[in-house]
Design an enzyme around this catalytic site. Structure first.
Site, PDB file in Angstrom:
ATOM      1  N   SER A  37       4.842  -5.448  -6.645  1.00 51.85           N
ATOM      2  CA  SER A  37       4.951  -5.468  -8.103  1.00 51.85           C
ATOM      3  C   SER A  37       5.144  -4.076  -8.682  1.00 51.85           C
ATOM      4  O   SER A  37       4.740  -3.812  -9.812  1.00 51.85           O
ATOM      5  CB  SER A  37       3.695  -6.101  -8.712  1.00 51.85           C
ATOM      6  OG  SER A  37       2.528  -5.384  -8.308  1.00 51.85           O
ATOM      7  N   GLY A  41      10.077  -4.187  -7.363  1.00 49.13           N
ATOM      8  CA  GLY A  41       9.660  -5.568  -7.172  1.00 49.13           C
ATOM      9  C   GLY A  41       9.636  -6.348  -8.475  1.00 49.13           C
ATOM     10  O   GLY A  41      10.071  -7.501  -8.536  1.00 49.13           O
ATOM     11  N   LYS A 152      13.591   0.112   1.782  1.00 47.25           N
ATOM     12  CA  LYS A 152      14.451   1.126   2.385  1.00 47.25           C
ATOM     13  C   LYS A 152      13.629   1.979   3.347  1.00 47.25           C
ATOM     14  O   LYS A 152      12.564   2.478   2.998  1.00 47.25           O
ATOM     15  CB  LYS A 152      15.093   2.002   1.312  1.00 47.25           C
ATOM     16  CG  LYS A 152      16.092   1.257   0.435  1.00 47.25           C
ATOM     17  CD  LYS A 152      16.722   2.181  -0.597  1.00 47.25           C
ATOM     18  CE  LYS A 152      17.841   1.467  -1.352  1.00 47.25           C
ATOM     19  NZ  LYS A 152      17.320   0.383  -2.206  1.00 47.25           N
ATOM     20  N   LYS A 243      21.092   6.535   3.029  1.00 53.04           N
ATOM     21  CA  LYS A 243      21.967   7.029   1.963  1.00 53.04           C
ATOM     22  C   LYS A 243      21.339   8.163   1.149  1.00 53.04           C
ATOM     23  O   LYS A 243      22.026   9.110   0.785  1.00 53.04           O
ATOM     24  CB  LYS A 243      22.394   5.903   1.035  1.00 53.04           C
ATOM     25  CG  LYS A 243      21.282   5.290   0.192  1.00 53.04           C
ATOM     26  CD  LYS A 243      21.798   4.203  -0.712  1.00 53.04           C
ATOM     27  CE  LYS A 243      20.691   3.585  -1.545  1.00 53.04           C
ATOM     28  NZ  LYS A 243      20.019   4.559  -2.437  1.00 53.04           N
TER      29      LYS A 243
END
Length: 251
Positions: A37, A41, A152, A243
């Site tokens: 959250s 999220g 990620k 990235k």
């Protein structure tokens, strides 16, 4: 020839529309839970809940509640879960976004996952193992449940004195014994999604139909969240993890 070409284009467009509607109908019938959250999220849970609510108003499905697991904490003297459920805003992590009423904050991880067909994992990578252990021990997650990782990064395991990188999607799949785990990665930020700005992302799964179904939960009309579908889970997940490192290196 021009008439034939126009007819072919019309036919292809019709096929695309049919596929989109089909995947939306399949996705709308599944119960969704979001694990995490924070800003990301909350933004993802908000987008899914709004889409389900809009489709319900259009008569396409019964409005489903999207459950979002909140690691309880106090903010301005109130429990964060109460703020989300009563004021319909995540005052700490996403204060400028109004949340739909069919988004429910739940502080019990097991209750959040129980009965859910799709689990979106949006927790910091360092907490993933703890979350997976609790879900696994509870036994509430069936093998048919679809996992979706929006995290990620990757894990580096020290095995036999050698460092072996592990994809987080693989860890989720192995820990929970799931048949399918998809990943969603893109060069976007939570505030863009929460402010209903146009964003793009790639959803990858070994089963492309599962990836398309997951993407349909986020895509809407007019399209504010565009999902490309891929079968290359490793490639998409690694690109999502690397990235930012490449961007920093490039200056």
């Amino acid at each position: 020839k021009k008439k034939n070409m126009v007819a072919l284009v019309d036919f292809l467009v019709l096929l695309i529309v049919i596929n989109v509607v089909m995947f939306c109908d399949i996705a709308d019938s599944r119960k969704v839970a979001v694990i995490g959250s924070g800003s990301w999220g909350t933004a993802i849970a908000r987008r899914i809940a709004i889409n389900l609510e809009n489709r319900s108003e259009a008569g396409k499905n019964d409005s489903e509640v999207v459950h979002m697991w909140v690691h309880e904490e106090e903010f301005n003297g109130r429990n964060l879960s109460d703020i989300i459920n009563v004021d319909h805003v995540n005052s700490k992590y996403l204060p400028d976004a109004i949340l739909p009423k069919n988004l429910n904050a739940c502080t019990n991880l097991v209750e959040t996952c129980n009965g859910s067909d799709i689990l979106f994992f949006v927790v910091p990578s360092q907490f993933l193992q703890r979350v997976l252990s609790e879900i696994k021990q509870s036994g509430v997650c069936a093998s048919t449940t679809i996992g979706v990782s929006l995290i990620k990064g990757f894990n580096v395991a020290d095995t036999d004195n050698s460092c072996q990188p592990q994809l987080l999607s693989t860890i989720i799949q192995e820990q929970l014994n799931l048949s399918h785990v998809a990943v969603l990665m893109g060069a976007n930020v939570a505030t863009d999604v929460a402010n209903d700005q146009y964003v793009e992302a790639t959803v990858a799964c070994s089963d492309k139909e599962v990836a398309a179904m997951v993407g349909s939960l986020l895509e809407d009309n007019p399209c504010l969240f565009r999902c490309q579908v891929s079968g290359d889970v490793s490639g998409v997940e690694l690109c999502g993890a690397l990235k930012n490192a490449v961007a920093l290196g490039a200056g």
